[in-house]
Scaffold this active site. Sequence first.
Site: not given
Length: 622
Positions: A173, A452, A454, A496, A517, A520
Amino acid sequence: MTIHGTRRRGRRALVLGLVLATAVTATAPAATAGPPRPGAPDFGPNVTIFGPGTPVSEIQATMDARHAAQVDAEMGTARHAYLFLPGSYGSAEQPLQVKVGYYTEVSGLGATPTDVRLNGKIEVYNRCLADGGAGNCIALVNFWRTLSNLSLSINAAGQDDCRSSANFWAVSQAVSMRRLDINGGTLSLMDYCTAGPQYASGGFIADSRLPDVVNGSQQQWLTRNSEIGSWSNAVWNQVFAGVVGAPDDANFPDPPYTTLDTTPLSREKPYLYVDDRGRYHVRVPAVRRDTRGITWGTGLTPGRSIPIRDFFIAKPGDPVHVINRELARGKHLLLTPGVYDVARSIEIRRPDTVVLGLGHATLTAVNGAVPLDVAGVPGVVVAGVTVDAGLRESPVLLRVGSRHGRNHSTARNPITLSDVYFRVGGPHIGRTHTALEINSDHVLIDHTWVWRGDHGVEGFTEGVNGDTERWRTNTGRYGAIVNGDHVTATGLFVEHFQRYNTVWNGEHGTTILYQNELPYDPPTQADWMNGDVQGWAGYKVGDRVRHHTLYGGGVYVFNQNNPSIHTENGFEVPDRPGVRLHHIMTVNLSAGTIDHVVNGVGAAADTTRVGAPVYLAEYPVP
């Protein structure tokens, strides 16, 4: 500024510990300012300009040194741009072979891509994070780099058999390829020459003419308004909009292609160029609708040119009140490479103002500031800027338009955000309520990564305790909130965040490629509840919305902190005829569960099918 030649785990968290071990390198000293070229602006010490008379050996040495400094500097503070004046560089006998590291821009200064011609290669390889650089070779964290506005004739002279088989661009990304003319070989978006697993998670191409492309391990990719010789391979979500030579998507999801014949709304990113008299300008491409192919095939990209004298050229350390004063006086804003601490908003109030960042110029919030505040006026363009959250929580990192006042952006001249990236955590603790808030109507988002972090170097312990600490400390509730009507996003990557990653409340919204995503790190299911609902969808269309369209969307889950956590739906939308999702999927990355793809429809993405997406061709299901 240096001027040469003037003789005249989951995917990312699984490798987290190894990444952190190599994440930060010492920042190299700023380049020494060279002799000014007549008429050349002062772009500061972190911009290097090469001329066609610069010896190839000198360019090669300069670029090799920068790559060595930046290849592992994922969380570093150095920012650099390398710009090439019109002319030819490298030869069949002595090609220029460049590798690009973090926070590095390589761009031509021609009016068209063919004005700057490189013979050689411009590449990004996997980072090998184990066994002394021989194992765990991936591109999953190859973020933040830019390649644009030049012609590349691939020349692999001197490279081994595998490396000579393609020009490698193994990235993930916050990496864009724009306005490129590549020929003479194959472009590979994965690096298959290292040890495994060779994973990659990109990416974005626009306004480019490309040879045969090997997608390889790229999990998702958007190619927009381009020409390609061919495209091979797909993993989860490959989207093409307005691309000559794009593959047919009739057999979706095998392969998982999504192909739009034309792009409904586009505006190419502004670019810096030098005219025949050596004068610098910024070209601002025109808005286009329902288009296909490149903008420069018959000459200069349609649009307007702004002389560089009409820009305030900012450098890190310039006070925000000075920047705002110059903007209020009618100047546009060019942000030279570096990190800017922003304790009060940079305010964009005039219609048609252009804000252009070079070399991944980064605005970091200080004392809870909103670093960039854009009025809802026609034609504003913000491009090439990264916005970081700071230690004190900001309400938002970039606001477009007023939540409660009147906004005046127009369909004819929409506000445009191009290659604008966001980060919460990573190099330092970050906190924000919302990263990107769009309140104005008629806005185009052309490639953004709203992240954000991870992983990072914030000082957290490793493992479950460290992830729990991250959840409580690096806080970002919402990634992108879209309240305006007639907002279009081409390449929306959001990851995230701790509630909805994306909330779309405006009418007549369109997204072309969405990648998400889920976070996590929720410690418990109780921390990941939306009222009585387990979890927050990765993409939420507001309950009152009547018209919305999404082409090619994916939501991924990797609840590494607590694998028992469930998320009820990857997507959540109102059930109305005008709300349509085309080619969507969820996938499990080895922990946690998404119970359904959308609104209770679709099988679970759980650990019985790690890496195997659950697809829906259409929603509502015919």
